[in-house]
Scaffold this motif. Structure first.
Motif, PDB file in Angstrom:
ATOM      1  N   TYR A 201       0.838  -1.201   0.000  1.00 40.46           N
ATOM      2  CA  TYR A 201       0.000   0.000   0.000  1.00 40.46           C
ATOM      3  C   TYR A 201       0.876   1.256   0.000  1.00 40.46           C
ATOM      4  N   TYR A 202       1.865   1.295   0.887  1.00 37.31           N
ATOM      5  CA  TYR A 202       2.740   2.470   0.948  1.00 37.31           C
ATOM      6  C   TYR A 202       3.609   2.595  -0.289  1.00 37.31           C
ATOM      7  N   ASP A 203       4.029   1.471  -0.883  1.00 40.84           N
ATOM      8  CA  ASP A 203       4.803   1.552  -2.121  1.00 40.84           C
ATOM      9  C   ASP A 203       4.034   2.315  -3.192  1.00 40.84           C
ATOM     10  N   LYS A 204       2.719   2.100  -3.239  1.00 41.70           N
ATOM     11  CA  LYS A 204       1.878   2.756  -4.245  1.00 41.70           C
ATOM     12  C   LYS A 204       1.472   4.180  -3.856  1.00 41.70           C
ATOM     13  N   ASN A 205       1.406   4.469  -2.553  1.00 38.01           N
ATOM     14  CA  ASN A 205       0.769   5.708  -2.114  1.00 38.01           C
ATOM     15  C   ASN A 205       1.614   6.632  -1.242  1.00 38.01           C
ATOM     16  N   TRP A 206       2.873   6.307  -0.969  1.00 36.17           N
ATOM     17  CA  TRP A 206       3.634   7.062   0.025  1.00 36.17           C
ATOM     18  C   TRP A 206       3.792   8.529  -0.317  1.00 36.17           C
ATOM     19  N   LYS A 207       3.867   8.876  -1.591  1.00 32.57           N
ATOM     20  CA  LYS A 207       4.047  10.289  -1.961  1.00 32.57           C
ATOM     21  C   LYS A 207       2.822  11.122  -1.594  1.00 32.57           C
ATOM     22  N   GLU A 208       1.631  10.507  -1.624  1.00 31.95           N
ATOM     23  CA  GLU A 208       0.396  11.234  -1.304  1.00 31.95           C
ATOM     24  C   GLU A 208       0.048  11.165   0.184  1.00 31.95           C
ATOM     25  N   VAL A 209       0.208   9.985   0.784  1.00 30.94           N
ATOM     26  CA  VAL A 209      -0.266   9.791   2.156  1.00 30.94           C
ATOM     27  C   VAL A 209       0.848   9.787   3.194  1.00 30.94           C
TER      28      VAL A 209
ATOM     29  N   TRP B 232       4.060   7.996   5.207  1.00 33.75           N
ATOM     30  CA  TRP B 232       4.262   6.658   5.758  1.00 33.75           C
ATOM     31  C   TRP B 232       4.500   6.798   7.243  1.00 33.75           C
ATOM     32  N   GLY B 233       4.437   5.672   7.940  1.00 32.39           N
ATOM     33  CA  GLY B 233       4.663   5.707   9.383  1.00 32.39           C
ATOM     34  C   GLY B 233       3.684   6.653  10.053  1.00 32.39           C
ATOM     35  N   SER B 234       4.185   7.747  10.553  1.00 29.46           N
ATOM     36  CA  SER B 234       3.351   8.739  11.238  1.00 29.46           C
ATOM     37  C   SER B 234       2.969   9.882  10.314  1.00 29.46           C
TER      38      SER B 234
ATOM     39  N   GLU C 135      14.637   8.335  -0.789  1.00 27.40           N
ATOM     40  CA  GLU C 135      15.663   7.678   0.033  1.00 27.40           C
ATOM     41  C   GLU C 135      15.166   7.474   1.467  1.00 27.40           C
ATOM     42  N   GLU C 136      14.496   8.477   2.022  1.00 28.50           N
ATOM     43  CA  GLU C 136      13.954   8.353   3.382  1.00 28.50           C
ATOM     44  C   GLU C 136      12.845   7.299   3.428  1.00 28.50           C
ATOM     45  N   TYR C 137      11.991   7.297   2.393  1.00 28.18           N
ATOM     46  CA  TYR C 137      10.941   6.286   2.347  1.00 28.18           C
ATOM     47  C   TYR C 137      11.549   4.889   2.298  1.00 28.18           C
TER      48      TYR C 137
ATOM     49  N   ALA D 192      14.397   3.848   3.355  1.00 27.21           N
ATOM     50  CA  ALA D 192      14.993   3.491   4.654  1.00 27.21           C
ATOM     51  C   ALA D 192      13.902   3.049   5.620  1.00 27.21           C
ATOM     52  N   TRP D 193      12.774   3.790   5.650  1.00 26.38           N
ATOM     53  CA  TRP D 193      11.646   3.404   6.514  1.00 26.38           C
ATOM     54  C   TRP D 193      11.088   2.049   6.077  1.00 26.38           C
ATOM     55  N   ARG D 194      10.975   1.865   4.758  1.00 30.67           N
ATOM     56  CA  ARG D 194      10.419   0.619   4.242  1.00 30.67           C
ATOM     57  C   ARG D 194      11.288  -0.578   4.634  1.00 30.67           C
ATOM     58  N   LYS D 195      12.598  -0.435   4.524  1.00 31.19           N
ATOM     59  CA  LYS D 195      13.499  -1.522   4.900  1.00 31.19           C
ATOM     60  C   LYS D 195      13.354  -1.845   6.380  1.00 31.19           C
ATOM     61  N   MET D 196      13.304  -0.795   7.216  1.00 27.03           N
ATOM     62  CA  MET D 196      13.140  -1.003   8.657  1.00 27.03           C
ATOM     63  C   MET D 196      11.831  -1.738   8.938  1.00 27.03           C
TER      64      MET D 196
END
Length: 141
Positions: free
Chosen positions: A33-41, A43-45, A53-55, A57-61
């Motif tokens: 879900y975040y792979d498709k939508n992270w730029k709009e919504v 991620w995390g908090s 790059e920040e996304y 890193a969060w995704r890997k964690m």
């Protein structure tokens, strides 16, 4: 629930028990879900407007948590609030309080089992509230 229930109303709490395979599927669905939508919504908090790059890193964690943080868990329980329908609908805050009380009751009961651990999380909000999660948890039923 609070004794003022109208004819035919059900408790607003619904609990969906996820076994190991379903837990991993739900966590992977969250990442997809975040792979498709992270730029709009975000991620995390709600980290909106950050870099790729920040996304990543969060995704890997978060991916590593599937076998790390959540790996030892045997089950996850999805907590769902089902709103009442019809003309005599209870206020939303009462339904939310009833679901929270039912969840807290499970935590209290768990203290009788010394090898049982419980953790109450709100999960990743955008994925949690998505149509994909509603479908995964069969929330329309």
């Amino acid at each position: 629930f609070h004794g003022k229930c109208f004819a035919g109303c059900n408790h607003p709490a619904k609990f969906v028990v996820l076994g190991k395979q379903s837990m991993v599927e739900m966590q992977n669905m969250t990442l997809e879900y975040y792979d498709k939508n992270w730029k709009e919504v975000g991620w995390g908090s709600g980290n909106v407007g950050r870099s790729q790059e920040e996304y990543e890193a969060w995704r890997k964690m978060t991916y590593d948590e599937i076998t790390g943080r959540w790996g030892p868990c045997s089950y996850m329980i999805a907590i769902i609030m089902r709103r009442q329908s019809g003309p005599k609908r209870l206020p939303e805050w009462e339904e939310a309080a009833a679901v929270a009380a039912a969840t807290q009751n499970m935590h209290i009961q768990s203290t009788k089992f010394p090898h049982l651990a419980c953790y109450w999380s709100s999960w990743h909000d955008a994925a949690r509230d998505s149509d994909e999660m509603k479908q995964f948890l069969n929330m329309d039923k």
